[in-house]
Design a protein around this motif. Structure first.
Motif: not given
Length: 257
Positions: A167-186
């Motif tokens: 997040l701090d490095a503005e790697r938004w797509v990479a940060a979403r990797y750690y999210l659960d699939l349902d949370f990624q949808k939100e």
């Protein structure tokens, strides 16, 4: 930063020695306390914890005194209500009995956050020849929310740190990797960008991602607190994982973002 979705718990039955750092140095002043007062910039950040630096210092001293004296009743009384509900004096005493003997301690810093306070301290062992740094997080009433010995990072803690670093490095797509699939949808990359950017900007930018500590582990919801030094305040980001180690919620603080 707090969240009503969190169920706080502390593994009080785990052996202290198994996570104790081994760095050695000579103890100096056991009474040294750096209770940092709020700056004007910090005061401008709202809301702020109602716990003063002096109150936090006193609460931390009481907890550390109980740890040094192996006083289970005193330590149990210093836990937040959610922690007390998941443990008992007997469980605390068992852990204390199996843990090392503290010869003293010193409190190095008190950092008041949005709605919690981070205390950095050092426990003195082996006649003061060994130092073991530890981190305490206190709630608004001075009760213990979470703590850890610094020097060992659990996998779930590392995941939380990596998430915040992305997040701090503005790697938004990479940060979403750690999210659960349902949370990624939100929450999409632009949502992460908007929430994190506003949070960081409001608090003066990220200066250092200091540490992460588990407050609850092993259940359906696992809570990790990531301690972040911003330009205006040091605070803890609450990151909630599911049983599989995927993020299912992040408390970006609705009051700020």
């Amino acid at each position: 930063m707090n969240t009503t979705a969190c169920v706080l718990a502390l593994a009080l039955c785990g052996p202290i020695a198994s996570v104790m750092p081994s760095a050695k140095s000579q103890a100096t002043n056991l009474e040294q306390v750096d209770a940092r007062p709020m700056t004007v910039a910090q005061a401008a950040v709202a809301p702020s914890t109602t716990l003063t630096a002096a109150q936090a210092t006193k609460a931390a001293q009481q907890l550390l005194d109980a740890l040094q004296a192996k006083d289970a009743a005193g330590l149990y009384a210093g836990l937040s209500a959610p922690l007390r509900s998941t443990s008992s004096e007997a469980a605390v005493q068992d852990r204390l009995n199996r843990g090392p003997k503290l010869n003293g301690y010193r409190i190095n810093s008190i950092s008041r956050g949005i709605d919690d306070t981070t205390v950095e301290a050092v426990a003195l062992l082996n006649g003061g020849k060994q130092e073991a740094p530890l981190l305490l997080v206190l709630d608004d009433t001075g009760k213990l929310v979470a703590w850890k010995w610094i020097g060992k990072t659990l996998p779930i803690e590392q995941s939380a740190i990596n998430f915040v670093k992305d997040l701090d490095a503005e790697r938004w797509v990479a940060a979403r990797y750690y999210l659960d699939l349902d949370f990624q949808k939100e929450i999409g990359p632009q949502d992460l960008k908007r929430k994190w950017s506003k949070l960081a900007r409001t608090l003066g930018g990220v200066k250092e991602i200091k540490s992460a500590l588990v407050a609850s582990q092993g259940g359906d919801q696992q809570l990790v607190l990531v301690t972040i030094q911003f330009g205006k305040v040091t605070d803890n980001l609450f990151v909630i994982f599911n049983r599989d180690g995927r993020i299912i919620n992040v408390d970006f603080s609705a009051d700020l973002v």
